[in-house]
Motif scaffolding. Structure first.
Motif, PDB file in Angstrom:
ATOM      1  N   VAL A 220       5.918  28.666  -1.554  1.00 15.11           N
ATOM      2  CA  VAL A 220       7.602  29.468  -1.136  1.00 15.11           C
ATOM      3  C   VAL A 220       8.710  28.777   0.096  1.00 15.11           C
ATOM      4  CG1 VAL A 220       8.133  31.309   0.193  1.00 15.11           C
ATOM      5  CG2 VAL A 220       6.147  31.260  -1.116  1.00 15.11           C
ATOM      6  N   ALA A 221       9.728  29.079  -0.705  1.00 15.90           N
ATOM      7  CA  ALA A 221      10.739  28.435  -0.416  1.00 15.90           C
ATOM      8  C   ALA A 221      11.662  29.655   0.378  1.00 15.90           C
ATOM      9  CB  ALA A 221      12.286  26.952  -0.458  1.00 15.90           C
ATOM     10  N   VAL A 222      11.578  29.774   1.707  1.00 14.71           N
ATOM     11  CA  VAL A 222      12.934  31.508   2.015  1.00 14.71           C
ATOM     12  C   VAL A 222      14.338  30.759   2.350  1.00 14.71           C
ATOM     13  CG1 VAL A 222      12.372  33.015   4.055  1.00 14.71           C
ATOM     14  CG2 VAL A 222      10.496  31.708   3.124  1.00 14.71           C
ATOM     15  N   LEU A 223      14.975  31.752   2.229  1.00 16.74           N
ATOM     16  CA  LEU A 223      16.994  31.319   1.799  1.00 16.74           C
ATOM     17  C   LEU A 223      17.556  32.113   2.477  1.00 16.74           C
ATOM     18  CD1 LEU A 223      18.743  29.555   0.975  1.00 16.74           C
ATOM     19  CD2 LEU A 223      19.099  30.993  -1.107  1.00 16.74           C
ATOM     20  N   TYR A 224      18.201  31.680   3.784  1.00 19.48           N
ATOM     21  CA  TYR A 224      18.229  32.274   4.460  1.00 19.48           C
ATOM     22  C   TYR A 224      20.023  32.272   5.120  1.00 19.48           C
ATOM     23  CZ  TYR A 224      20.822  35.898   9.029  1.00 19.48           C
ATOM     24  OH  TYR A 224      21.136  36.683   9.212  1.00 19.48           O
ATOM     25  N   ALA A 225      21.191  33.000   4.655  1.00 12.43           N
ATOM     26  CA  ALA A 225      22.372  32.582   4.512  1.00 12.43           C
ATOM     27  C   ALA A 225      22.787  31.213   3.995  1.00 12.43           C
ATOM     28  CB  ALA A 225      22.815  32.393   6.241  1.00 12.43           C
TER      29      ALA A 225
ATOM     30  N   GLY B 259      25.828  27.789  15.793  1.00 14.15           N
ATOM     31  CA  GLY B 259      24.524  27.537  15.826  1.00 14.15           C
ATOM     32  C   GLY B 259      23.350  27.745  15.215  1.00 14.15           C
ATOM     33  N   CYS B 260      22.680  28.821  15.227  1.00 13.56           N
ATOM     34  CA  CYS B 260      21.306  29.615  14.565  1.00 13.56           C
ATOM     35  C   CYS B 260      22.060  30.589  13.235  1.00 13.56           C
ATOM     36  CB  CYS B 260      20.180  29.182  14.857  1.00 13.56           C
ATOM     37  SG  CYS B 260      19.173  31.023  13.816  1.00 13.56           S
ATOM     38  N   ARG B 261      22.236  30.855  12.463  1.00 14.71           N
ATOM     39  CA  ARG B 261      22.359  31.550  11.343  1.00 14.71           C
ATOM     40  C   ARG B 261      21.467  32.873  11.355  1.00 14.71           C
ATOM     41  NH1 ARG B 261      24.826  28.541   6.406  1.00 14.71           N
ATOM     42  NH2 ARG B 261      26.757  27.084   7.350  1.00 14.71           N
ATOM     43  N   PHE B 262      20.684  32.840  12.095  1.00 16.26           N
ATOM     44  CA  PHE B 262      19.899  34.421  11.873  1.00 16.26           C
ATOM     45  C   PHE B 262      19.787  34.685  13.621  1.00 16.26           C
ATOM     46  CE2 PHE B 262      15.657  36.402  12.661  1.00 16.26           C
ATOM     47  CZ  PHE B 262      16.594  37.625  11.808  1.00 16.26           C
ATOM     48  N   ALA B 263      20.197  33.394  15.025  1.00 10.59           N
ATOM     49  CA  ALA B 263      20.443  34.142  15.905  1.00 10.59           C
ATOM     50  C   ALA B 263      20.549  35.862  16.338  1.00 10.59           C
ATOM     51  CB  ALA B 263      21.527  33.654  16.899  1.00 10.59           C
ATOM     52  N   GLU B 264      21.399  36.560  15.828  1.00 11.11           N
ATOM     53  CA  GLU B 264      21.956  37.671  16.312  1.00 11.11           C
ATOM     54  C   GLU B 264      21.327  38.731  15.811  1.00 11.11           C
ATOM     55  OE1 GLU B 264      26.028  38.466  14.760  1.00 11.11           O
ATOM     56  OE2 GLU B 264      27.410  36.949  16.045  1.00 11.11           O
ATOM     57  N   ARG B 265      21.090  38.830  15.109  1.00 12.42           N
ATOM     58  CA  ARG B 265      19.602  39.296  14.400  1.00 12.42           C
ATOM     59  C   ARG B 265      18.155  39.302  15.095  1.00 12.42           C
ATOM     60  NH1 ARG B 265      20.754  39.724   7.879  1.00 12.42           N
ATOM     61  NH2 ARG B 265      19.237  41.504   8.423  1.00 12.42           N
ATOM     62  N   CYS B 266      18.404  38.258  15.530  1.00 12.00           N
ATOM     63  CA  CYS B 266      17.045  37.872  15.796  1.00 12.00           C
ATOM     64  C   CYS B 266      16.096  38.073  17.507  1.00 12.00           C
ATOM     65  CB  CYS B 266      16.328  35.921  15.943  1.00 12.00           C
ATOM     66  SG  CYS B 266      15.106  35.256  16.111  1.00 12.00           S
ATOM     67  N   PRO B 267      14.950  39.194  17.203  1.00  8.91           N
ATOM     68  CA  PRO B 267      14.498  39.655  18.184  1.00  8.91           C
ATOM     69  C   PRO B 267      13.544  38.324  19.137  1.00  8.91           C
ATOM     70  CG  PRO B 267      13.438  39.664  16.797  1.00  8.91           C
ATOM     71  CD  PRO B 267      14.170  39.193  16.017  1.00  8.91           C
ATOM     72  N   PHE B 268      13.971  36.853  18.782  1.00 10.31           N
ATOM     73  CA  PHE B 268      13.104  36.139  19.004  1.00 10.31           C
ATOM     74  C   PHE B 268      14.387  34.482  20.138  1.00 10.31           C
ATOM     75  CE2 PHE B 268      10.174  37.721  16.094  1.00 10.31           C
ATOM     76  CZ  PHE B 268       9.054  37.863  16.957  1.00 10.31           C
ATOM     77  N   ALA B 269      15.038  35.232  19.959  1.00 11.89           N
ATOM     78  CA  ALA B 269      16.599  34.188  20.122  1.00 11.89           C
ATOM     79  C   ALA B 269      16.751  33.674  21.525  1.00 11.89           C
ATOM     80  CB  ALA B 269      17.966  34.892  19.615  1.00 11.89           C
TER      81      ALA B 269
END
Length: 619
Positions: free
Chosen positions: A222-227, A281-291
């Motif tokens: 599996v490859a997970v793709l985000y943004a 930076g990280c493209r998921f940072a604004e939605r990430c609870p672990f940021a």
């Protein structure tokens, strides 16, 4: 067999260049299946089109290579690529309605590649097409082969597309959401068929899907793709059972599970970043609870536990659960105390399908088959109630929903919506019903006007029923877009500029625009990834609880139906074979067909227990 290295693709848009893929690298060995998962708009379909050499004119490959069986597709001529497509390279598109030619029969389209690439005669190709339609689970395949696309349900059209792609037995098959429109039993048949073909011919597959239960069964990796970036890549069991990237963990947390009903589904807050100006930076940072502070820095792929992860906090994420969503306090009164919003009695509808005529003596005889998708249906839906409607594709679910709304005229029976008798009335007298009863169509491509912007599409029903002033109209459009988690600038986009899931969200927003009392939801989340699906299901539940909106919720995703529905109706060959309380149907099904449906549900968690009388989860 397939090797994509450092691929970057940009699209030219009216708002500037959009980087759909950013230096992605994935590969699939011969005879294996690589699954590509991710949110709608993350770039999955762009990968498929790039691999086939079918990117649109506004797309440009900035860097990287796509190799098939050692050959660089970018270095091939147009004619060389054309010969590969349909013979050694096959593609199953996400939307069958926009792929199938409306002026040709299904059989001629399924067998077309056999004529061009295998040397079949038209008659031989048509006969083989009937066999392929039978293989993918279509009842009465000969009649369907003689039918036209508009005469088939969405699921039947999807199966026809899959049959056509499998016809020449390609070496590499790219499947873009191939089971989105299929019920669980046919989905299981298609998966089994693909596995048999892979075992017999060493077929390699790139399997693009948001259904993680199906991915778990069919994929080796599996490859997970985000943004536009690969954020996690590894063996299927590792990624789905012990995700290390926060986004992958959020996807798995959002899946509705039969037997563990929650008040609200977990969802990922926020939305994809604007890829015209992606964050540094990280493209998921604004939605990430672990940021953390490290999230402000660019994230690189690194190997952790035998897989690639694009996260500096991967070890922490693996051992920490996703935050549990808070339940809403507002609840509707007990459903049993509410009067019916919809009342249907002894409803019938018959169709004639098939085309062409034959000459018998001096007379012409029309070749047609009678189908009865709605056969003596009686049901009630109360204020604030969700009636889930499940059944195989072609069982009559969509026809029933459209007939209740008088988009299709019934042959006989009675339909009441509120205190209004709508059956038997001419269309011009249904003005009041058209505002109070709405529909979310299964296929947004055929229901959204391609010449209108999203803002115009949403403003039309508001203006039609005088629900907002001209000055307030833009604000109301933004509110509707925010409800379905689309950014406000999407008001200026046209349907062809959005992904399938984004278009489906526009369809949901349009149905909500008139503030209806009853909505027919015809596969409203079938094209959405699990995180957006969770947000939409939570939204529908909130509207039900706060406004008392009633739903006929048509879906083949039994997990979603189990989560949202108060009662469930099971439909087979136009008849309701079982109807009752949701928990009773799921835990103690009585009809053999209901048991069959529940047993075919793919599970993402191998350690979960099955619902009701179904067998253990798919291994």
């Amino acid at each position: 067999m397939l090797d994509i290295f450092d691929l970057t693709v940009r699209y030219r848009t009216s708002g500037g260049e959009l980087e759909a893929l950013s230096s992605i690298s994935i590969s699939a060995k011969k005879g294996t299946t690589l699954a590509l998962v991710g949110e709608s708009g993350s770039g999955k379909s762009t990968v498929a089109l790039a691999a086939m050499g079918l990117l649109p004119q506004e797309a440009q490959i900035i860097g990287g290579t796509v190799r098939f069986d050692g050959h660089d597709l970018g270095a091939m001529s147009v004619e060389e690529r054309r010969r590969l497509r349909g013979s050694r390279l096959g593609l199953v598109f996400q939307d069958p309605f926009s792929v199938l030619n409306p002026s040709l029969t299904i059989g001629s389209q399924v067998g077309e590649s056999l004529i061009h690439h295998r040397g079949y005669t038209p008659r031989e190709a048509f006969e083989r097409a009937i066999g392929l339609l039978d293989e993918v689970g279509i009842l009465n395949p000969k009649a369907v082969a003689n039918a036209y696309p508009h005469e088939l349900s969405g699921g039947m059209r999807q199966r026809a597309i899959i049959a056509g792609a499998l016809a020449p037995e390609p070496d590499l098959l790219i499947l873009d959401e191939p089971t989105t429109a299929l019920d669980v039993t046919i989905e299981a048949q298609i998966i089994e068929l693909l596995e048999q073909l892979r075992a017999r011919r060493g077929l390699t597959m790139l399997f693009i899907s948001h259904n993680l239960g199906v991915v778990r069964r069919v994929a080796d990796e599996v490859a997970v793709l985000y943004a536009g970036q690969i954020i996690e890549h590894g063996a299927t069991e590792d990624v789905l059972h012990r995700p290390m990237h926060p986004y992958a963990k959020g996807l798995l947390a959002a899946i509705p599970r039969i037997g563990s009903k929650q008040l609200r589904l977990a969802s990922i807050p926020g939305r994809l970043p604007d890829l015209r100006k992606p964050p540094s930076g990280c493209r998921f940072a604004e939605r990430c609870p672990f940021a953390s502070e490290s999230s402000t820095q660019p994230q690189t792929m690194r190997m952790v536990g035998g897989r690639g992860v694009r996260c500096a906090n991967a070890e922490l994420v693996e051992s920490t659960p996703w935050p549990t969503p808070e339940a809403t306090a507002t609840q509707a009164p007990p459903r049993s105390e509410q009067s019916p919003v919809v009342s249907v009695r002894a409803l019938d509808k018959t169709f004639r399908i098939g085309g062409g005529v034959t000459l018998e003596g001096w007379r012409l005889r029309r070749n047609e088959t009678l189908l009865k998708p709605v056969d003596d249906i009686t049901l009630d839906i109360r204020r604030g109630e969700v009636l889930g409607l499940v059944g195989e594709s072609g069982s009559g679910k969509t026809t029933l929903g459209r007939t209740i709304l008088r988009l299709i005229d019934p042959d006989s029976g009675e339909i009441r919506i509120g205190d209004e008798l709508v059956s038997g009335k001419p269309q011009r007298e249904l003005e009041r019903m058209r505002r109070t009863a709405q529909i979310v169509f299964q296929n947004p491509d055929s229901s959204l006007n391609p010449r209108k912007t999203v803002g115009e599409l949403l403003a039309r029903p508001i203006r039609r029923f005088g629900l907002a002033t001209t000055e307030r109209m833009p604000t109301r459009v933004r509110e509707l877009l925010d409800m379905v988690r689309l950014p406000s600038h999407y008001a200026n986009r046209y349907p062809h500029q959005m992904s399938g899931g984004e278009k489906q969200r526009v369809g949901i927003a349009r149905a909500l625009a008139t503030e209806p009392r009853f909505i027919v939801c015809d596969e409203p989340v079938s094209a959405l990834d699990v995180s957006v699906q969770a947000a939409i299901v939570n939204l529908l539940a909130d509207l039900r609880d706060q406004l008392g909106v009633a739903y006929l919720f048509i879906s083949h995703d039994i997990g979603v139906v189990a989560h949202l529905s108060d009662r469930i109706a099971v439909m087979q060959h136009g008849k309701l074979v079982e109807i009752g309380d949701a928990d009773a149907i799921l835990n103690h099904p009585r009809h053999p067909y209901t048991i069959k449906l529940l047993s075919a549900v793919p599970r993402v968690d191998a350690r979960s227990t099955s619902a009701g009388s179904g067998p253990p989860p798919l291994q």
